[in-house]
Write a protein that holds these residues in place. Sequence first.
Motif: not given
Length: 116
Positions: A47, A51, A54
């Motif tokens: 996660n 993130k 991204y």
Amino acid sequence: MITEEALLTYQTMLNITDGVLDETCSSLTSWAIWTRAWTAEENRHGNMLHKYLYLSGRVDMRQDPKIENNPYLTFIYTSFQERETFISHKNTTKLAWEHGNAKLAKLFGFVASDEK
């Protein structure tokens, strides 16, 4: 990042591996309990790393690993994977500090300590 992105594949594979057989994710065998804990840890890492990648716009990685249904090979892989990702994340932490990215260094430092 490849390992973390493939987490669902690993969890499914581990759950059906001989010796684990945790089809309902509620087995109380030692391997099943360890597998769920490992998956939770890797999910946290995935996660955070996903993130970051991204939001930075630098990488979009997709890959599907193939591992046979052998509990010894599977858990040997996960053991080496933990060590290798510790080294990789520790090195990334060092590079982030050297390049003045304290937030990235903190993120990878957290993940590296988890892997240790």
